[in-house]
Design an enzyme around this catalytic site. Structure first.
Site, PDB file in Angstrom:
ATOM      1  N   ASP A 138       0.818  -1.226   0.000  1.00 49.79           N
ATOM      2  CA  ASP A 138       0.000   0.000   0.000  1.00 49.79           C
ATOM      3  C   ASP A 138       0.848   1.271   0.000  1.00 49.79           C
ATOM      4  O   ASP A 138       2.015   1.272   0.359  1.00 49.79           O
ATOM      5  CB  ASP A 138      -0.947   0.003   1.215  1.00 49.79           C
ATOM      6  CG  ASP A 138      -0.190  -0.117   2.535  1.00 49.79           C
ATOM      7  OD1 ASP A 138       0.709  -0.980   2.630  1.00 49.79           O
ATOM      8  OD2 ASP A 138      -0.486   0.658   3.462  1.00 49.79           O
TER       9      ASP A 138
ATOM     10  N   GLU B 180      -0.615  -1.696   5.309  1.00 50.39           N
ATOM     11  CA  GLU B 180       0.373  -1.583   6.391  1.00 50.39           C
ATOM     12  C   GLU B 180       0.334  -0.191   7.009  1.00 50.39           C
ATOM     13  O   GLU B 180       0.499  -0.033   8.214  1.00 50.39           O
ATOM     14  CB  GLU B 180       1.780  -1.898   5.878  1.00 50.39           C
ATOM     15  CG  GLU B 180       2.814  -2.147   6.981  1.00 50.39           C
ATOM     16  CD  GLU B 180       3.244  -0.911   7.734  1.00 50.39           C
ATOM     17  OE1 GLU B 180       3.361  -0.979   8.962  1.00 50.39           O
ATOM     18  OE2 GLU B 180       3.451   0.141   7.105  1.00 50.39           O
TER      19      GLU B 180
END
Ligand code: NI
Length: 407
Positions: A81, A139
């Site tokens: 991400d 994350e």
């Protein structure tokens, strides 16, 4: 397995890893919602002939390289991400998504794990067990590791050891291309708290008719810091930061409440639990002692990241064999940043390593989460080699141990 040969194969993959990274860098996505990124990973793994499961934690992707010999399963994990930042690097392959940027290097993690997947798939005949490739979302928040675990990522086949990696300058002492490893507590928990000190508002000239939450908050801040300075073992790091404080609306009016918000970072679970309890006790004691009341909320986020000694030693030795003694360094103290890799390491022995990504000689020095963050792409093949070699040799070693114990 000859690690010199694997190292050479990784070097040959360098351009392909760079291409994957640049493709991913242009399509940054946020949180659990990574449709383009996970489709890219799924497609690439399938092209490599690796079976894929999708939809874990919404956008998570899992590949499984089954070795020709049965054996345990070693997992490699990358996060995918990005961040809500407008990119200002001016790179030719900069973000094509306005307001989103890979400003922490997770695009490089994904690309390097794809590189490791390609290396391992080419050697699957030599694998004494399986390698599970875990590509996780979120994350940077709200967290992707925990929902992937709930969706069964560590089961079927069960994961017996795990390795993750972060690029960049999280540990500034790690030079470009060098692998940093650390033993024990390596990163901190990442918790958030909210406190409301509730008094009784009134005229600023007549404090005796009020219960002043501003004055009480002053006392409270000092007392909370004493939990760090007087109750915590001084050689164990602990941070309590109040980052937001708000109360009042006029210079001569005592407000009825004050709000505080902040974060606690601890490197040991028992100390984390202890400060959460002690904070509420101090808030309760001080507000009640001074005639006020309170609200207290403590949100447990990512736990402390603690590495397993055996797996860490194995990865350190493998990296030393791959890159020589100057290619590896041992980290002497933790960072107080957090990582949701910690959830995996709570359940499975494993480790988290750091690949130096800054390179002052090339002008690549900007910090993580900045709009001009970049990394030295020349280090990528090293990351892929370290991941692939660690998995391969761990399975080898386990196979030999099991074999020996059966005799
Ligand atoms: Ni990161």
């Amino acid at each position: 397995m000859n690690l010199k040969a694997l190292r050479a194969e990784a070097q040959e993959l360098q351009n392909e890893i760079v291409k994957w990274r640049r493709d991913l860098h242009q399509i940054p996505e946020l949180g659990l919602d990574l449709p383009e990124t996970s489709a890219y990973v799924e497609r690439t793994l399938k092209e490599l002939g690796i079976p894929v499961k999708t939809g874990l934690a919404k956008s998570g992707v899992v590949g499984l390289i089954a070795g020709c010999e049965p054996g345990p399963t070693f997992a490699l994990r990358a996060d995918m991400d990005a961040l809500p930042i407008q990119e200002e690097t001016g790179l030719a392959f900069a973000s094509r998504h306005p307001g989103r940027m890979h400003a922490c290097g997770h695009d490089t993690h994904t690309a390097m794990l794809l590189g490791a997947a390609k290396l391992l798939q080419a050697h699957c005949a030599e694998l004494k067990g399986n390698v599970k490739l875990i590509f996780q979302p979120a994350e940077e928040g709200p967290g992707g590791a925990e929902p992937m675990i709930r969706d069964g990522v560590l089961a079927d086949p069960p994961v017996e050891a795990i390795l993750g990696m972060h690029i960049g300058t999280i540990f500034k002492e790690v030079p470009a291309g060098v692998i940093g490893v650390g033993y024990g507590p390596l990163m901190a928990s990442l918790d958030r708290f909210y406190i409301k000190v509730i008094g009784k508002g009134g005229h600023g000239a007549m404090p005796e008719t009020t219960v002043d939450p501003v004055a009480i908050t002053g006392t409270l801040i000092g007392a909370l810091q004493q939990l760090v300075s007087r109750e915590q073992k001084p050689t164990h790091p602990l941070v309590l930061t109040i980052g937001r404080i708000q109360g009042g609306s006029a210079y001569n009016v005592i407000p009825s409440f004050v709000e505080l918000e902040g974060t606690v970072r601890a490197t040991r679970e028992d100390e984390r639990q202890s400060i959460a309890r002690r904070m509420e006790a101090v808030v309760a004691g001080i507000t009640q002692g001074l005639r006020a009341s309170y609200e207290f909320k403590y949100d447990f986020g990512y736990p402390p990241l603690v590495t397993d000694e055996g797996v860490t030693r194995h990865v350190e030795e493998t990296a030393r064999e791959l890159f020589g003694p100057e290619g590896v360094m041992t980290l002497s103290e933790p960072t107080m940043g957090g990582e949701d890799m910690a959830f995996f390491l709570e359940r499975v022995p494993g480790t988290f390593i750091f690949l130096g990504g800054a390179n002052p000689a090339k002008g690549i020095v900007r910090a993580h989460h900045s709009s001009t963050f970049d990394v030295d792409e020349a280090v990528f093949w090293r990351g892929s080699a370290a991941l692939a070699a660690s998995a391969l040799t761990w399975l080898d070693k386990n196979h030999k141990q099991r074999h020996a114990s059966r005799r």
